[in-house]
Write an enzyme that holds these catalytic residues in place. Structure first.
Site, PDB file in Angstrom:
ATOM      1  N   LYS A 194      18.478  -3.504 -37.997  1.00 45.79           N
ATOM      2  CA  LYS A 194      19.206  -3.067 -36.810  1.00 45.79           C
ATOM      3  C   LYS A 194      19.287  -4.184 -35.757  1.00 45.79           C
ATOM      4  O   LYS A 194      18.723  -5.251 -35.941  1.00 45.79           O
ATOM      5  CB  LYS A 194      18.546  -1.796 -36.264  1.00 45.79           C
ATOM      6  CG  LYS A 194      18.415  -0.691 -37.347  1.00 45.79           C
ATOM      7  CD  LYS A 194      19.752  -0.312 -37.979  1.00 45.79           C
ATOM      8  CE  LYS A 194      19.620   0.316 -39.354  1.00 45.79           C
ATOM      9  NZ  LYS A 194      19.260   1.697 -39.407  1.00 45.79           N
TER      10      LYS A 194
HETATM   11  C1  LIG Z   1      19.050   2.864 -40.261  1.00 47.35           C
HETATM   12  C2  LIG Z   1      19.683   4.170 -40.057  1.00 47.35           C
HETATM   13  C3  LIG Z   1      18.944   5.364 -40.033  1.00 47.35           C
HETATM   14  C4  LIG Z   1      17.499   5.438 -40.375  1.00 47.35           C
HETATM   15  O1  LIG Z   1      16.677   4.619 -39.612  1.00 47.35           O
HETATM   16  P1  LIG Z   1      15.297   4.076 -40.239  1.00 47.35           P
HETATM   17  O2  LIG Z   1      14.654   3.422 -39.056  1.00 47.35           O
HETATM   18  O3  LIG Z   1      15.656   3.126 -41.320  1.00 47.35           O
HETATM   19  O4  LIG Z   1      14.516   5.238 -40.718  1.00 47.35           O
HETATM   20  C5  LIG Z   1      19.604   6.540 -39.755  1.00 47.35           C
HETATM   21  N1  LIG Z   1      20.918   6.565 -39.525  1.00 47.35           N
HETATM   22  C6  LIG Z   1      21.669   5.452 -39.561  1.00 47.35           C
HETATM   23  C7  LIG Z   1      23.130   5.575 -39.279  1.00 47.35           C
HETATM   24  C8  LIG Z   1      21.088   4.223 -39.855  1.00 47.35           C
HETATM   25  O5  LIG Z   1      21.851   3.125 -39.899  1.00 47.35           O
END
Ligand SMILES: *Cc1c(COP(=O)(O)O)cnc(C)c1O
Length: 398
Positions: A194
């Site tokens: 992210k």
């Molecule tokens: C990355 C992501 C998640 C989950 O987040 P994690 O921290 O990997 O558990 C949920 N929704 C979207 C759209 C994502 O890109």
């Protein structure tokens, strides 16, 4: 060797060159380790991160969690579906959007998406609403906000809108509101891929004190730390550690810079590229969070996303087709695998997710995604522009 740009390295979020991790994060981790207190119940870092996150978004409350998936689980639990109730969401998302719905014994109901943005189509959401709908989870795909109209639809049916902002840190709606502040709860991820990261981590934001209290209880075994030692509600341990929080605080301080740099290079790319017949690129540069750079092909082009992405990749551009292997309504986890033990509950034995043909078309035929990164330079943008032009010319003969 025909093209020197072929050897240009693109920094990625999987390495130091494509991350903003520096002396501040090292100091943060050291500070926590030296303090001897690594747990957020008694430490100060996680509570400070929550205050900083709430202030950044101008909302009353933020609750930290161990992952983005955990953050969505807090939000879904706070929405309070009864077992077997339905929650509407998008088939083009991370499984972290869907898993928490099943974990709360609710049924994910997939609504189809816009054929260009991949975000939930309000009309499809409206027609998926039924007597058992308990919430809508909108995903701001790749950093573009889902239609603001989803809030009106949610209000009209008396259900909360939960915003999955994992890919949309500091994205803005057309009216200027930040992603995560239009619905009842916004959910964010700090996972490695992210905009900012502490390895794994999550945050929720809300203006509703009751929802915040429920989420905090769910993240901490139902234990109201300020009011005695009785477990008030069912909850798990989804706490963030102080190490995660200290790193996340340093990263949060860098977030505006990360967005500014991603927007500047996205702006340059779109300006240099101009409109290309048969290709759709995202617009609204300064509202978009540019987690990825999506390119959507006209379905009528002679090649699909596999060929288009391969041709870009052959020119050294970090491009992939489809974003997902398949839209999530086709995932075995939803089409046939047991959920608990040998039981498919909360899904009926014969449960089959609704068809979402526009999501299928994006994943299977029209969607190409390019990695985007705050460390990209003019040189990277120039290389991407040249490669897209060349592949476009090959494909269309123009
Ligand atoms: C990355 C992501 C998640 C989950 O987040 P994690 O921290 O990997 O558990 C949920 N929704 C979207 C759209 C994502 O890109």
């Amino acid at each position: 060797m025909t093209d020197a740009l072929e050897h240009l390295r693109f920094p990625s979020v999987a390495e130091a060159a494509g991350r903003t991790i520096g002396a501040e994060e090292v100091e943060a981790v050291t500070r926590v380790l030296r303090s001897g207190m690594l747990n957020s119940v008694w430490g100060t870092e996680t509570r400070a991160l929550e205050r900083e996150m709430a202030a950044l978004h101008g909302v009353g409350h933020a609750v930290a969690a161990s992952s983005g998936t955990a953050a969505i689980h807090l939000a879904v639990a706070a929405a309070g579906p009864d077992p077997g109730d339905e929650i509407i969401t998008s088939p083009i998302t991370d499984f972290g959007t869907v898993g928490p719905i099943l974990a709360q014994n609710a049924v994910p109901v997939f609504a189809d998406v816009d054929p260009v943005t991949g975000n939930l189509d309000p009309a499809a959401v409206e027609s998926a609403i039924g007597p058992r709908t308990k919430a809508i989870v909108a995903v701001h795909l790749f950093g573009a906000t889902a239609p603001a109209e989803l809030r009106q639809i949610a209000d009209r049916h008396g259900v909360p809108l939960i915003e999955d902002c994992a890919q949309a840190w500091l994205a803005r709606y057309p009216d200027g509101r930040l992603a995560g502040t239009a619905g009842a709860i916004g959910c964010f991820s700090l996972q490695q891929w992210k905009h900012i990261t502490c390895g794994d981590g999550g945050l929720t934001i809300t203006d509703d004190a009751d929802l915040a209290r429920r989420m905090r209880l769910f993240a901490d075994k139902g234990w109201p730390r300020d009011k005695g030692r009785r477990h008030q509600t069912f909850g798990l341990n989804y706490r963030m550690t102080e190490l995660q929080a200290a790193v996340a605080r340093a990263q949060l301080a860098k977030l505006p810079g990360v967005l500014a740099r991603r927007r500047a290079t996205a702006h340059r790319l779109l300006a240099e590229l101009g409109p290309l017949p048969g290709l759709h690129l995202a617009a609204d540069v300064d509202r978009h969070a540019w987690w990825l750079m999506p390119i959507v092909l006209d379905a009528g082009l002679p090649v699909g996303n596999q060929e288009f992405a391969s041709a870009l990749a052959a020119r050294g551009i970090p491009a992939r087709p489809g974003y997902l292997e398949e839209a999530l309504n086709h995932a075995p986890a939803l089409t046939g695998a047991p959920v608990y033990g040998s039981s498919r509950f909360p899904l009926d034995a014969g449960h089959a997710p609704a068809a979402c043909p526009r999501a299928d078309q994006l994943v299977g035929r029209t969607l190409v995604v390019l990695d985007w990164n705050e460390a990209y330079t003019e040189e990277h943008v120039t290389a991407v522009v040249a490669a897209i032009r060349a592949v476009h010319r090959e494909v269309t003969g123009r």
